[in-house]
Design a protein around this motif. Structure first.
Motif, mmCIF file in Angstrom:
data_model
loop_
_atom_site.group_PDB
_atom_site.id
_atom_site.type_symbol
_atom_site.label_atom_id
_atom_site.label_comp_id
_atom_site.label_asym_id
_atom_site.label_seq_id
_atom_site.Cartn_x
_atom_site.Cartn_y
_atom_site.Cartn_z
ATOM 1 N N ALA A 59 0.823 -1.200 0.000
ATOM 2 C CA ALA A 59 0.000 0.000 0.000
ATOM 3 C C ALA A 59 0.859 1.253 0.000
ATOM 4 C CB ALA A 59 -0.915 0.003 1.222
ATOM 5 N N ALA A 60 0.444 2.214 -0.798
ATOM 6 C CA ALA A 60 1.180 3.474 -0.901
ATOM 7 C C ALA A 60 0.458 4.540 -0.084
ATOM 8 C CB ALA A 60 1.292 3.907 -2.365
ATOM 9 N N VAL A 61 0.850 4.688 1.167
ATOM 10 C CA VAL A 61 0.272 5.697 2.041
ATOM 11 C C VAL A 61 1.385 6.333 2.843
ATOM 12 C CG1 VAL A 61 -1.969 4.553 2.257
ATOM 13 C CG2 VAL A 61 -0.162 4.019 3.886
ATOM 14 N N ALA A 62 1.100 7.492 3.422
ATOM 15 C CA ALA A 62 2.081 8.130 4.291
ATOM 16 C C ALA A 62 2.368 7.215 5.477
ATOM 17 C CB ALA A 62 1.536 9.471 4.772
ATOM 18 N N GLY A 63 3.632 7.190 5.911
ATOM 19 C CA GLY A 63 4.029 6.299 6.988
ATOM 20 C C GLY A 63 3.202 6.462 8.240
ATOM 21 N N TYR A 64 2.840 7.711 8.569
ATOM 22 C CA TYR A 64 2.100 7.949 9.801
ATOM 23 C C TYR A 64 0.658 7.450 9.711
ATOM 24 C CZ TYR A 64 0.629 12.095 7.119
ATOM 25 O OH TYR A 64 0.166 12.942 6.142
ATOM 26 N N PHE A 65 0.181 7.150 8.488
ATOM 27 C CA PHE A 65 -1.206 6.711 8.326
ATOM 28 C C PHE A 65 -1.347 5.202 8.250
ATOM 29 C CE2 PHE A 65 -4.920 5.774 5.566
ATOM 30 C CZ PHE A 65 -5.913 6.245 6.423
ATOM 31 N N PRO A 67 -13.608 12.582 3.290
ATOM 32 C CA PRO A 67 -12.817 11.468 3.831
ATOM 33 C C PRO A 67 -12.420 10.474 2.739
ATOM 34 C CG PRO A 67 -14.661 11.957 5.274
ATOM 35 C CD PRO A 67 -14.867 12.781 4.038
ATOM 36 N N GLY A 68 -11.233 9.876 2.888
ATOM 37 C CA GLY A 68 -10.677 9.015 1.856
ATOM 38 C C GLY A 68 -11.588 7.899 1.398
ATOM 39 N N ILE A 69 -12.286 7.228 2.323
ATOM 40 C CA ILE A 69 -13.115 6.086 1.941
ATOM 41 C C ILE A 69 -14.373 6.510 1.187
ATOM 42 C CG2 ILE A 69 -12.301 4.582 3.802
ATOM 43 C CD1 ILE A 69 -14.874 5.224 5.333
ATOM 44 N N LEU A 70 -14.642 7.817 1.139
ATOM 45 C CA LEU A 70 -15.838 8.318 0.456
ATOM 46 C C LEU A 70 -15.501 9.065 -0.825
ATOM 47 C CD1 LEU A 70 -17.788 9.700 3.566
ATOM 48 C CD2 LEU A 70 -17.923 7.420 2.535
ATOM 49 N N PRO A 81 6.823 18.730 -2.315
ATOM 50 C CA PRO A 81 7.126 18.692 -3.750
ATOM 51 C C PRO A 81 6.296 17.632 -4.457
ATOM 52 C CG PRO A 81 8.863 17.642 -2.492
ATOM 53 C CD PRO A 81 7.952 18.269 -1.482
ATOM 54 N N PRO A 82 6.029 17.826 -5.751
ATOM 55 C CA PRO A 82 5.156 16.892 -6.472
ATOM 56 C C PRO A 82 5.749 15.506 -6.574
ATOM 57 C CG PRO A 82 6.237 18.419 -7.985
ATOM 58 C CD PRO A 82 6.529 18.918 -6.600
ATOM 59 N N ALA A 83 4.869 14.506 -6.550
ATOM 60 C CA ALA A 83 5.285 13.114 -6.715
ATOM 61 C C ALA A 83 5.255 12.762 -8.194
ATOM 62 C CB ALA A 83 4.365 12.191 -5.921
ATOM 63 N N SER A 84 5.934 11.679 -8.545
ATOM 64 C CA SER A 84 5.927 11.223 -9.931
ATOM 65 C C SER A 84 4.537 10.706 -10.285
ATOM 66 C CB SER A 84 6.956 10.116 -10.131
ATOM 67 O OG SER A 84 6.558 8.949 -9.418
ATOM 68 N N GLU A 85 4.262 10.623 -11.576
ATOM 69 C CA GLU A 85 2.967 10.122 -12.014
ATOM 70 C C GLU A 85 2.757 8.687 -11.540
ATOM 71 O OE1 GLU A 85 0.391 9.467 -16.139
ATOM 72 O OE2 GLU A 85 2.339 10.471 -16.186
ATOM 73 N N GLN A 86 3.828 7.887 -11.554
ATOM 74 C CA GLN A 86 3.731 6.501 -11.105
ATOM 75 C C GLN A 86 3.373 6.433 -9.622
ATOM 76 O OE1 GLN A 86 7.363 4.254 -11.473
ATOM 77 N NE2 GLN A 86 6.357 2.294 -11.100
ATOM 78 N N ARG A 96 -0.702 5.676 -5.160
ATOM 79 C CA ARG A 96 -1.478 6.224 -4.045
ATOM 80 C C ARG A 96 -2.963 6.210 -4.362
ATOM 81 N NH1 ARG A 96 2.350 11.533 -2.716
ATOM 82 N NH2 ARG A 96 4.194 10.359 -2.078
ATOM 83 N N LEU A 97 -3.300 6.491 -5.621
ATOM 84 C CA LEU A 97 -4.700 6.484 -6.019
ATOM 85 C C LEU A 97 -5.296 5.092 -5.878
ATOM 86 C CD1 LEU A 97 -7.151 7.930 -7.261
ATOM 87 C CD2 LEU A 97 -6.239 7.337 -9.526
ATOM 88 N N VAL A 98 -4.580 4.076 -6.337
ATOM 89 C CA VAL A 98 -5.063 2.703 -6.231
ATOM 90 C C VAL A 98 -5.300 2.344 -4.767
ATOM 91 C CG1 VAL A 98 -4.414 0.285 -6.515
ATOM 92 C CG2 VAL A 98 -4.056 1.890 -8.388
ATOM 93 N N THR A 99 -4.370 2.716 -3.902
ATOM 94 C CA THR A 99 -4.518 2.421 -2.479
ATOM 95 C C THR A 99 -5.745 3.107 -1.903
ATOM 96 O OG1 THR A 99 -2.144 2.116 -2.171
ATOM 97 C CG2 THR A 99 -3.436 2.618 -0.207
ATOM 98 N N ARG A 100 -5.949 4.371 -2.273
ATOM 99 C CA ARG A 100 -7.115 5.091 -1.738
ATOM 100 C C ARG A 100 -8.414 4.460 -2.207
ATOM 101 N NH1 ARG A 100 -6.825 11.330 -0.563
ATOM 102 N NH2 ARG A 100 -5.128 10.342 0.566
#
Length: 264
Positions: free
Chosen positions: A71-77, A99-102, A117-122, A127-131
Motif C-alpha cells: 500500500a502506498a500511504v504516508a508512513g504515519y497513516f 474522507p478518503g473512503i468516500l 514537492p510533487p510526486a511522480s505520475e507513477q 497512491r490512487l489505487v490504495t485510496r
C-alpha cells in the motif's frame, strides 16, 4: 500484502493444534487480529511477529520474513489504514477534504496531485489505487457502519474543478440515500464547534477497544488511551448534535452539486 505469510501462519497454528483464540491468548493479541493476518488483510508489527514466533516455537521465521507492504500511504497513516479495514463502525469528521473512503476516483486524483514537492505520475497512481482500495469496505452493505460529519468547507473548497465537485457530492448523496452511510453537515452559520481544529476518525471493533485517529499537516496520531478516546467521542457527539439533520444535509448537498453543475 501477499497471503503466503498469512497462509503459513495458519498452517503453523493448525499444526500446533491451536485455535485462533488460543494463539491470540498465547501471543497477547486479539482473535480478530490473528484472523486478519491469516486472511492477508493485515501485516503484523515486528513485536506482534516476535510474539507469534514465541507462541508457535517457530524461531524467528515470522519476525524475519515480514512481507513488504504494497500500500502506498504516508508512513504515519499506515497503522490507521490497517485499523480502518477491521473496524465495525467508523465515524469520520472532515474539515477540508471528503474522507478518503468516500472519495470518487477523480476527486481522489485531484487531492493526490496537490502535495509539494510533487510526486511522480507513477507514485500518484500507486497512491490512487490504495485510496480506492480503502473505499472497498463500503462494498459490504452492513459493515462497517459509517457516519460522516462534514464541515461545510468541504463542499465549498473547489477540488479538481466544478464537474469533479458535482460528481463527488452526488456520490455522497447516493451513499446516504442508499442508507450505506449516515451523513450530516456542520454549516458555516454554526460558527465555532469542538472539532474545528483538524480531522478526526473514530473506530470501533468486534473484540478490541475503540481508537481515535487525528491528522494534521504531515502528521497523524492514533489515540488508544480510553480517557482520550472518550473525550474525542464526546467532542464528536457534541458537534453532531449541532449539525444539520440528514434531510437538510442532503438538500444542501444537492443544491451545491447543482451549482457546481451550472458552473461546469
Amino acid at each position: 500484502m501477499s497471503n503466503i505469510y498469512g497462509e503459513w501462519l495458519k498452517t503453523q497454528r493448525e499444526a500446533a493444534g491451536l485455535t485462533q483464540q488460543e494463539l491470540a491468548t498465547a501471543a497477547v493479541m486479539t482473535r480478530s487480529h490473528i484472523a486478519h493476518i491469516e486472511a492477508g488483510r493485515r501485516t503484523p508489527s515486528k513485536e506482534d511477529a516476535r510474539r507469534l514466533d514465541r507462541a508457535l516455537n517457530t524461531g524467528d521465521v515470522l519476525s524475519s520474513f515480514l512481507p513488504d507492504e504494497d500500500a502506498a500511504v504516508a508512513g504515519y497513516f499506515e497503522a490507521a489504514r490497517q485499523l480502518e479495514q477491521q473496524a465495525t463502525m467508523i465515524r469520520e469528521f472532515a474539515l477540508s477534504f471528503v474522507p478518503g473512503i468516500l472519495q470518487t476516483e477523480r476527486y481522489a486524483r485531484a487531492v493526490l496531485s496537490m502535495p509539494f514537492p510533487p510526486a511522480s505520475e507513477q507514485e500518484r497512481d500507486r497512491r490512487l489505487v490504495t485510496r480506492l482500495e480503502r473505499a472497498r469496505i463500503l462494498a459490504d452493505p452492513v459493515t462497517p457502519v459509517v457516519w460522516a460529519l462534514l464541515d461545510e468547507a468541504v463542499l465549498r473548497r473547489r477540488i479538481g474543478g466544478p464537474d469533479v465537485m458535482a460528481e463527488q457530492i452526488n456520490h455522497l448523496v447516493r451513499l446516504a440515500e442508499a442508507e450505506r452511510i449516515q451523513l450530516h453537515l456542520l454549516p458555516f452559520t454554526l460558527g465555532m464547534h469542538p472539532l474545528l481544529s483538524n480531522m478526526l476518525t473514530l473506530m470501533w471493533f468486534e473484540d478490541q477497544p475503540p481508537v481515535a485517529y487525528g491528522e494534521g499537516l504531515y502528521m497523524g496520531k492514533i489515540h488508544d488511551s480510553p480517557s482520550v478516546v472518550q473525550e474525542l467521542q464526546h467532542r464528536y457527539d457534541f458537534a453532531l448534535g449541532n449539525a444539520l439533520p440528514l434531510k437538510e444535509s442532503l438538500a444542501l448537498l444537492r443544491a451545491t452539486a447543482r451549482d457546481y453543475g451550472h458552473h461546469g
